[in-house]
Design a protein around this motif. Structure first.
Motif: not given
Length: 526
Positions: A448, A520-521, A524
């Motif tokens: 991230v 990741r979203q 993040g």
């Protein structure tokens, strides 16, 4: 002509060999004669061990001039150097030693107990110690050997070094670099970056990977230029030594930390002619802030363990400008192409897979012919695994800027790689350690964004309820602390996740593959 890389360096030593070659942070001075004699003694020791042709010398020691001399002596004696990150733990060293089967292992005295057991278990004949205070059994044994040595004749294609770089499968691969690979790249950078004999390199990088050992050290050695040698980034030493230096190389983290120091300004950089950044993406914010603070424009470049340097922003303004967010143009003698999934050339501005060819490209992966064949195209191009484009636009807070068509921009990595603080981190390797822990059903490791390190390692874990390692038994914070604490005893610290998130299940696509883009979203931000 002797293709041995040391012979090339030796041919460029200054006429006055009593001049200072290395000045250390603690006020030690090594002349070029000192380098010659020290490498001769160490080379004589290695030869006296009657090692087989092509023997590997594996080294995991703290940074010191003597550690650099050991590298040069290994080249000089015609053997193969294998540098190992000082943060590696026993499980990692066990794999490297077992795979490379070195004839010699050199470690710090503090680690001798467990390293020697690993080495002898895998049949290593000789284990020495070397510490950063000029002590250890290696130097003691070398002391009695002559300080003259005729550099062994090597061919262009002879191996000089093996650098291990993990793959997405978690199995580390040893990139085999020849004397020609390293010499060609050093000569190219010498000319392209304008190295001079009166340069002074401030060397604060570690010397177990390409950036510090090859790019920085080779540059100074080939120029016959002085190095100021420090163990690591230290702002007090930056402020002390930078005013006397002309060249500095660092990872983006270095420049972030320099900008955080109020006393760091244009006067600190008064003699500097070149700042180089690599090993990880440099944020445009850092690029712009550094130029505003110091008047110097950082030169960003792009390379790999398998290829050394490939692409660089120009040093000479007559060649072109340094453009933030890009890594510049292919180096002279290096070919770069961007292709789509069907191996068709991408148009300017179109994102695709980066492939390269040149004398700097490695010989192949150690004892992995199938993997080597897989990573090269039928027409001889190496698939870097990175994704990028020629030309296009760079978008920043100041707006969009057109990039010249011959400039390369890296936009991502097709290989599942995290670069944190300049170090490569391969998720599959960390996942394999986490998945072995009691109470863990499965895991996914992602990178991230992180302002200082470029990327930070984050683990997402699915737990097995009811086990001793259950989140319910420790609480969320306790579970995270226990998992991180366990990992710190097993793998290098830079690989250890900075955060651990617990989920009921990992998101998957219809083929069952974990959707890391979704993770990741979701996770993040640290």
């Amino acid at each position: 002509m002797n293709a041995n890389l040391f012979a090339l360096f030796e041919s460029r030593f200054p006429a006055d060999r009593t001049a200072c070659c290395i000045e250390t942070h603690d006020e030690l001075y090594y002349t070029w004669d000192d380098l010659d004699r020290a490498t001769a003694k160490l080379a004589n020791l290695l030869v006296a061990l009657k090692l087989p042709a092509g023997a590997r010398v594996a080294v995991q020691v703290e940074k010191s001039p003597e550690a650099l001399f050991l590298y040069l002596a290994t080249l000089r004696a015609g053997y193969v150097y294998l540098p190992l990150n000082t943060a590696y733990q026993e499980a990692e060293i066990d794999y490297f030693v077992g795979n490379a089967e070195p004839s010699v292992v050199v470690c710090s005295s503090a680690n001798f107990g467990w390293v020697s057991k690993v080495a002898f278990r895998h049949g290593t004949a000789h284990v020495f110690t070397l510490d950063d205070d000029r002590s250890g059994s290696l130097l003691a044994r070398a002391a009695s050997h002559p300080d003259k040595f005729e550099t062994v004749a090597s061919a262009d294609d002879d191996l000089a070094a093996i650098l291990y770089t993990s793959g997405t499968t978690g199995r580390s691969k040893g990139a085999m670099l020849t004397h020609r690979n390293l010499a060609s790249n050093a000569l190219t950078l010498h000319a392209y970056w304008g190295w001079r004999s009166d340069d002074v390199l401030l060397h604060m990088l570690p010397i177990f990977h390409v950036h510090g050992l090859f790019v920085a050290s080779h540059g100074a050695l080939l120029a016959g230029a002085k190095m100021i040698w420090a163990p690591k980034l230290d702002m007090a030493q930056i402020l002390k030594f930078l005013p006397r230096s002309t060249v500095m190389m660092g990872v983006p983290t270095y420049y972030v930390r320099m900008l955080q120091e109020p006393r760091f300004d244009d006067d600190t950089c008064r003699r500097m002619r070149l700042f180089v950044s690599g090993s990880a993406p440099l944020l445009l914010e850092t690029f712009d802030a550094f130029r505003e603070r110091t008047g110097h424009t950082i030169l960003e470049r792009y390379g790999m363990s398998e290829t050394v340097m490939l692409v660089s922003n120009p040093y000479d303004e007559a060649v072109g400008e340094r453009i933030g967010g890009t890594v510049g143009t292919p180096l002279p003698g290096v070919s770069v192409r961007v292709v789509d999934g069907e191996a068709n050339a991408c148009a300017v501005g179109e994102i695709g897979n980066i492939e390269v060819k040149g004398p700097n490209v490695f010989k192949g992966y150690w004892r992995m012919p199938e993997k080597t064949a897989e990573e090269f195209t039928a027409d001889g191009w190496f698939r870097t695994g990175d994704v990028g484009r020629f030309g296009g636009e760079i978008v920043s807070h100041a707006g969009a800027r057109k990039v010249p068509d011959n400039y390369v921009t890296i936009v991502g990595r097709s290989k599942d790689l995290i670069i944190s603080g300049g170090y490569n981190v391969y998720p599959k390797e960390i996942e394999s350690f986490i998945d072995e822990m009691p109470g863990v059903a499965e895991s996914a490791v992602i990178g991230v964004p992180h302002q200082e390190f470029g990327e930070a390692v984050v683990a997402v874990v699915v737990r097995k309820p009811g086990s001793d390692f259950d989140e319910a038994a420790f609480g969320a914070a306790g579970f995270e602390a226990k998992l991180i604490g366990t990992l710190k005893t097993r793998i290098a610290n830079f690989k250890v996740p900075k955060r651990v998130h617990v989920v009921n299940e990992l998101p998957r696509n219809t083929m069952g593959k974990v959707q890391k883009n979704v993770l990741r979203q979701q996770f993040g931000a640290l």
